[in-house]
Design a protein around this motif. Structure first.
Motif, short mmCIF file in Angstrom:
data_model
loop_
_atom_site.label_atom_id
_atom_site.label_comp_id
_atom_site.label_asym_id
_atom_site.label_seq_id
_atom_site.Cartn_x
_atom_site.Cartn_y
_atom_site.Cartn_z
N UNK A 66 0.84 -1.19 0.00
CA UNK A 66 0.00 0.00 0.00
C UNK A 66 0.87 1.24 0.00
N UNK A 67 0.30 2.34 -0.43
CA UNK A 67 1.00 3.62 -0.46
C UNK A 67 0.67 4.40 0.80
N UNK A 68 1.69 4.98 1.43
CA UNK A 68 1.47 5.81 2.60
C UNK A 68 0.60 7.02 2.24
N UNK A 69 0.65 7.45 0.99
CA UNK A 69 -0.20 8.57 0.54
C UNK A 69 -1.68 8.20 0.58
N UNK A 70 -1.98 6.95 0.32
CA UNK A 70 -3.38 6.50 0.24
C UNK A 70 -3.90 5.94 1.57
N UNK A 71 -3.01 5.33 2.35
CA UNK A 71 -3.42 4.74 3.64
C UNK A 71 -2.40 5.20 4.69
N UNK A 72 -2.46 6.46 5.09
CA UNK A 72 -1.44 7.00 5.99
C UNK A 72 -1.47 6.45 7.41
N UNK A 73 -2.60 5.93 7.85
CA UNK A 73 -2.71 5.47 9.24
C UNK A 73 -2.58 3.95 9.41
N UNK A 74 -2.18 3.24 8.37
CA UNK A 74 -2.09 1.78 8.43
C UNK A 74 -1.21 1.31 9.61
N UNK A 75 -0.04 1.91 9.75
CA UNK A 75 0.90 1.46 10.78
C UNK A 75 0.42 1.78 12.19
N UNK A 76 -0.51 2.69 12.33
CA UNK A 76 -1.11 3.00 13.63
C UNK A 76 -2.25 2.02 13.91
N UNK A 77 -3.13 1.85 12.94
CA UNK A 77 -4.29 0.98 13.11
C UNK A 77 -3.86 -0.48 13.25
N UNK A 78 -2.86 -0.88 12.48
CA UNK A 78 -2.37 -2.27 12.51
C UNK A 78 -0.93 -2.26 13.04
N UNK A 79 -0.78 -1.87 14.29
CA UNK A 79 0.55 -1.70 14.89
C UNK A 79 1.32 -3.01 15.00
N UNK A 80 0.63 -4.10 15.23
CA UNK A 80 1.34 -5.38 15.27
C UNK A 80 1.14 -6.07 13.92
#
Length: 176
Positions: A66-80
């Protein structure tokens, strides 16, 4: 023959690519996964009304890109780590990836190729995905867990190289 019977033929189902969340993509991912395919998911977004579908699809996905531009909160929502291989593209700033076979929560970074005289970046992400898929199929592995860290990094670098080269052409399909 039914779709399930066709999918179960191993020679026809080594790899399955999805780029949209829908009931049918989840059902197909499940069938392909049961038949031994590696499932690659490349969402353009994860809209709130589709999160329930994504949460269903998670158990069948081997790779998400995925692109951080399109899904910027992925690493927060799916931290593990939830998917065996997670790849976050950062445009000209490279790629972050997490290989969860090793139960990592740490993201690794790979710098981008330095490209001058860019004509068009349209399609660079698609070419990166195509390169990752091509490299992975050439490895002829049955499972993401069979990959080493160095093979994952080589696979991502190959994808990045195709993405960088595509920037020298006009349009997403210019390199073709």
């Amino acid at each position: 023959k039914s779709i399930a019977e066709l999918i179960q033929k191993k020679s026809q189902c080594d790899f399955f690519y999805i780029d949209r969340l829908s009931r049918s993509s989840i059902e197909l991912a499940k069938l392909y996964k049961e038949a031994g395919a590696i499932v690659f998911f490349e969402p353009s977004s994860l809209k709130p009304d589709k999160i329930h579908l994504f949460n269903e699809l998670i158990e069948f996905i081997d790779i998400i890109k995925f692109s951080v531009d399109r899904i910027p909160d992925y690493k927060v929502v799916y931290a593990s780590g939830i998917i065996p291989l997670e790849i976050e593209t950062l445009g000209g700033n490279g790629v972050n990836y997490r290989f969860n076979i090793e139960k990592q929560v740490k993201w690794n970074h790979i710098s981008s190729y330095h490209v001058e005289n860019i004509i068009d970046t349209a399609g660079a992400g698609d070419w990166t995905s195509a390169g990752i898929i091509k490299f992975l199929t050439n490895l002829n592995v049955d499972s993401i867990s069979a990959l080493s860290k160095s093979s994952i990094e080589s696979m991502i670098l190959y994808g990045q190289a195709l993405g960088a080269i595509s920037c020298f052409y006009k349009g997403a399909r210019g390199m073709m």
